[in-house]
Write an enzyme that holds these catalytic residues in place. Structure first.
Site, PDB file in Angstrom:
ATOM      1  N   SER A 162      -0.961  64.325 111.563  1.00 30.26           N
ATOM      2  CA  SER A 162       0.356  64.964 111.599  1.00 30.26           C
ATOM      3  C   SER A 162       1.090  64.609 112.900  1.00 30.26           C
ATOM      4  CB  SER A 162       0.177  66.474 111.414  1.00 30.26           C
ATOM      5  OG  SER A 162       1.395  67.071 111.116  1.00 30.26           O
ATOM      6  N   ASP A 181       1.461  64.695 100.135  1.00 26.95           N
ATOM      7  CA  ASP A 181       1.939  65.221 101.413  1.00 26.95           C
ATOM      8  C   ASP A 181       3.461  65.292 101.370  1.00 26.95           C
ATOM      9  OD1 ASP A 181       2.534  65.947 103.941  1.00 26.95           O
ATOM     10  OD2 ASP A 181       1.494  64.290 104.932  1.00 26.95           O
ATOM     11  N   HIS A 211      -1.356  67.204 102.869  1.00 26.97           N
ATOM     12  CA  HIS A 211      -1.348  66.929 104.316  1.00 26.97           C
ATOM     13  C   HIS A 211      -2.775  66.945 104.899  1.00 26.97           C
ATOM     14  CE1 HIS A 211       1.174  66.298 107.761  1.00 26.97           C
ATOM     15  NE2 HIS A 211       0.827  67.394 108.375  1.00 26.97           N
TER      16      HIS A 211
END
Ligand code: NAG
Ligand code: NAG
Ligand code: NAG
Ligand code: NAG
Ligand code: NAG
Ligand code: NAG
Ligand code: NAG
Ligand code: NAG
Ligand code: NAG
Ligand code: NAG
Ligand code: NAG
Ligand code: NAG
Length: 720
Positions: free
Chosen positions: A571, A652, A684
């Site tokens: 991320s 995601d 994610h």
């Protein structure tokens, strides 16, 4: 040991792997322990995946809070999805049975006794997949309970098994937020439902059936919804212990859902006789005092006279400081009358997230992130703004806690070295450990606290910053180990001393690295200023902190080999990999790993939560294009040269897979060694253990090759 190896070949496999990805992923995972009202026993679930059987198992267990004995609890774990203890009983329970003989896709509610399960009785047949049970015993003897489900806009609970089969797959939207996390929005929204089990008919569900408590709330921009997806659960609502009032969190109904985080606490009578009202919504005294942001953890006090909750100030800042409040509540003429809201320890520079009332309502226990641990603190009801709470827990991280009748705490915790510990503590003296996964799980053999360490280093803004170290299980001080530099996501977040399945630091270390997990600018647990300082500064302070931390390691930690190091992050941690790739720090590593990271900040308007992009870049793209551009990794693409492993998953919706594809295509085009890994069925983060094993195996194959701790690259990848 497989036998004697001559010195030359011993170089290749020089260490024992105490914990491999496969062992870690097949170790039992235990839920929080939930105590009965008397505080004598608790139940928990244990889930385990078997790579041999390619299947998961789940079982209920009972923990004796006196002896620490764990016994099997014969409650059917395939059928029973939710269990709560019945207040006012010793071992009475209410549970949701995921099967319903009357309605496909429905569930049923059963009343029973933990010690006499065969005598359980069916009390309600519900026609939708309700979950998230909360319960109160009333003075009449009736049982009041709450559950939640998706619901149609007319209020009826939604049962996907009974819904009409659509003729086409088109989805048409007229507002932002078409999708969130891993889900495309449909017309259904979550709602809290109330049901009464009547004492005068063997606890059968009353003729009123289930009542949607969100019906009747007016809105202008955003439909009321509770729990708030994707992470809201039964912690988003509560029932008063006398069974007469309900409280829930819903987002601000007059604001755009994608633009704002603001949410309010709604209060109403349990019987639904009047529509719930947002006591801290617009034009209320609390709101006018500046408490305008997201609300959470509504929790009634033991005698139902007060509600405790947390709230942020900022209306579109998801990482603003949470503050603790109490409110007097009272049911008068079928309306919940509120008065006297008040902040407790309002200047305390921490963000409480979990709430538990002391048995007589005289104080509140909260959990909060604190120096790389989730810890518990106690705050008296008369605490002034300047009151600084004292931590009652220490070195491990709290996953959940319950307050027992004698005011001690039952804590479910974890650490880098253990997946689960249950202990009781009064906050004075040593905690009493009832259960430790380390003592019983063969998968964790060889793992222990000795590999964990931490250090402070001077950050870019002068203050001391914190980093965690995890060494290999067979660590010896006179050797050196390549650095594995792991950067957390958020960017507002923290590495903490807790167990995790993704980026499990001991698993990385046991490949033959020393893991360093720094908490740079933007991190939680060190005060709000450090968190706030990352706004508009994604590529500056945190990057400079990471350079300083790397230099500290290089000059102060003799057993870490920085010349053969690797770096990895998910991320925002993936964004940082991509940023480093274009800057000098990227040249210090043999390989980089980006998991679901941002490569092109200008593309971030494809994300789901627009408030986040706007906040972190000091405005929208059209208001502040320069700021976005300033920290865009793609602006430094000409410097890219370090071997790079890219992961990006199709589901995601926070950071679209096009980010990972662009990164990979550019690396390939420039001739930088790289691989691209995609899971079409993951979001994610990863959930499927088989996918996680492949993720670890292929990332380790890559970094071990480039760092030199492993053998040649495998030929698993799909090529031309
Ligand atoms: C695998 O399946 C076998 C046979 O069904 C069972 O006995 C065993 O407990 C399972 N193992 C795990 C780890 O689930
Ligand atoms: C769950 O419901 C099914 C169908 O009514 C029933 O056969 C089963 O015994 C129930 N299980 C439990 C644990 O209540
Ligand atoms: C609500 O809408 C659903 C879907 O159209 C329908 O099945 C249900 O009967 C409606 N409920 C009421 C009370 O009208
Ligand atoms: C049983 O209890 C319910 C709920 O308290 C009440 O509505 C109902 O009137 C009672 N029925 C009888 C026969 O007393
Ligand atoms: C409770 O409901 C069941 C059907 O769900 C019914 O058979 C039973 O008679 C009811 N019991 C009482 C005491 O009303
Ligand atoms: C919602 O709006 C309707 C129509 O304007 C009004 O009659 C009703 O009282 C409102 N409900 C609440 C809870 O404000
Ligand atoms: C708050 O009060 C003002 C003034 O009475 C009014 O104009 C406004 O619409 C109210 N806001 C909301 C969200 O109800
Ligand atoms: C309820 O508890 C509060 C403390 O949480 C206390 O101040 C209050 O006096 C209690 N009320 C009654 C009626 O006992
Ligand atoms: C509170 O935290 C400190 C470290 O900041 C630790 O030394 C202490 O043991 C903790 N207190 C308790 C009761 O665990
Ligand atoms: C390194 O330390 C280990 C014990 O930790 C010792 O057995 C070994 O002899 C040492 N090796 C060298 C080269 O000093
Ligand atoms: C946070 O920053 C503000 C403004 O820069 C400063 O006044 C305050 O003292 C800082 N707080 C802490 C706890 O460092
Ligand atoms: C959402 O926020 C943007 C600014 O970031 C603003 O231009 C837009 O009008 C807002 N939309 C709504 C519906 O509030």
């Amino acid at each position: 040991m497989m036998g004697y190896l001559p010195m030359t070949t011993a170089l290749i496999v020089a260490h024992c792997l105490a914990i491999t990805p496969e062992l870690m992923l097949s170790a039992p995972q235990r839920s929080e322990a939930v105590p009965n009202p008397a505080g004598t026993i608790a139940y928990f679930t244990v889930s385990q995946y078997s790579f041999d059987n390619q299947s998961s198992s789940r079982a209920y267990k009972l923990l004796d809070l006196e002896s620490g004995d764990v016994t099997d609890w014969a409650l059917n774990s395939v059928e029973v999805t939710d269990v709560v203890w019945l207040p006012g009983t010793k071992t009475g329970i209410l549970y949701i049975n995921g099967t319903n003989v009357d309605t496909t896709g429905g569930v049923s509610i059963w009343v029973g006794d933990a010690m006499n399960l065969p005598a359980s009785t069916l009390v309600a047949s519900l026609n939708a997949p309700f979950s998230g049970l909360k319960v109160a015993s009333t003075s009449s003897g009736d049982i009041h309970f709450l559950v939640n489900s998706l619901a149609y806009s007319n209020g009826t609970a939604y049962n996907p098994k009974l819904g009409p089969i659509p003729r086409h797959s088109g989805r048409l939207y007229s507002d932002t937020y078409p999708r969130h996390w891993d889900t495309w929005l449909s017309k259904q929204r979550y709602a809290v439902f109330a049901g009464t089990l009547c004492a005068n008919s063997s606890y059968n569900l009353s003729d009123l059936g289930m009542q949607n408590l969100l019906q009747g709330i007016n809105f202008t921009a955003t439909r009321p919804e509770s729990p708030v997806p994707p992470f809201g659960g039964s912690n988003n609502y509560d029932i008063s212990p006398d069974g007469e009032m309900i409280a829930f969190v819903s987002k601000a109904t007059h604001l755009s859902k994608a633009n704002f985080t603001a949410s309010y606490i709604y209060l109403g009578p349990f019987d639904g006789s009047s529509a719930p009202v947002a006591f801290n919504g617009p034009n209320t005294t609390a709101n006018d005092a500046g408490h305008e942001g997201a609300s959470g953890a509504p929790t009634f006090s033991p005698n139902s006279s007060k509600l405790a909750y947390i709230q942020q100030d900022g209306i579109y800042y998801e990482s603003d400081r949470w503050k603790l409040y109490t409110l007097d509540v009272n049911l008068e003429d079928k309306m919940v009358v509120t008065s006297n809201w008040k902040g407790l320890a309002s200047n305390w520079d921490r963000s409480p997230d979990g709430i538990g009332w002391a048995p007589h309502g005289e104080s509140i226990f909260v959990s909060a992130e604190d120096f790389a641990r989730e810890r518990i603190f106690n705050i008296p009801l008369n605490a002034s703004d300047s009151f600084t709470p004292r931590n009652l827990t220490g070195d491990t991280s709290v996953s959940a806690f319950s307050v027992l009748p004698d005011s001690s705490l039952l804590v479910s915790a974890s650490a880098v070295w253990t997946s689960r510990e249950y202990y009781t503590t009064t906050g004075n003296g040593e905690p009493r450990v009832l259960f430790s996964a380390l003592d019983v799980d063969a998968e964790l053999d060889g793992v222990g606290p000795d590999t964990f360490d931490e250090f402070l280093f001077a950050g870019s803004e002068g203050g001391q910053l914190h980093a965690l170290i995890v060494k290999p299980s067979d660590f010896v001080a006179n050797k050196t180990y390549p650095l594995a530099y792991i950067i957390h996501g958020g960017p507002q977040g923290a590495h903490e001393n807790s167990w995790s399945t993704a980026f499990n630091p001991q698993v990385w270390a046991d490949q033959g690295y020393v893991v360093v997990a720094p908490n740079p600018t933007g991190s939680f647990g060190y005060g709000q200023n450090l968190t706030d300082a990352i706004q508009g500064n994604w590529g500056s302070y945190p990057y400079e902190d990471l350079v300083l931390c790397w230099e500290y390691i290089d000059s102060h930690i003799p057993y870490i080999d920085t010349k053969h190091g690797i770096a990895a992050g998910p991320s925002y941690g993936g964004y940082m990999m991509n940023w480093m790739q274009g800057h000098d720090l990227g040249r210090k590593f043999k390989a980089l790993v980006t998991h679901d990271g941002i490569s092109n900040i200008l593309a971030q308007y494809g994300t789901d939560e627009l408030w986040f992009v706007r906040h972190d870049n000091n405005g929208s793209l059209w208001e502040n294009r320069e700021k976005y551009d300033r920290w865009n990794p793609l602006n430094h693409v000409r410097n890219w040269s370090t071997p790079h492993f890219v992961v990006h998953n199709s589901l995601d919706y926070r950071i679209s897979e096009s980010e990972g594809l662009a990164l990979f295509n550019i690396l390939q085009g420039m001739g930088v060694p790289s691989r691209f890994l995609n899971f079409p069925d993951e979001s994610h983060g990863l959930l499927n253990p088989e996918n996680m094993l492949f993720w670890y195996t292929e990332i380790f194959n890559w970094i071990n090759y480039w760092s030199g701790v492993g053998g040649p690259l495998d030929d698993v990848a799909i090529g031309a």
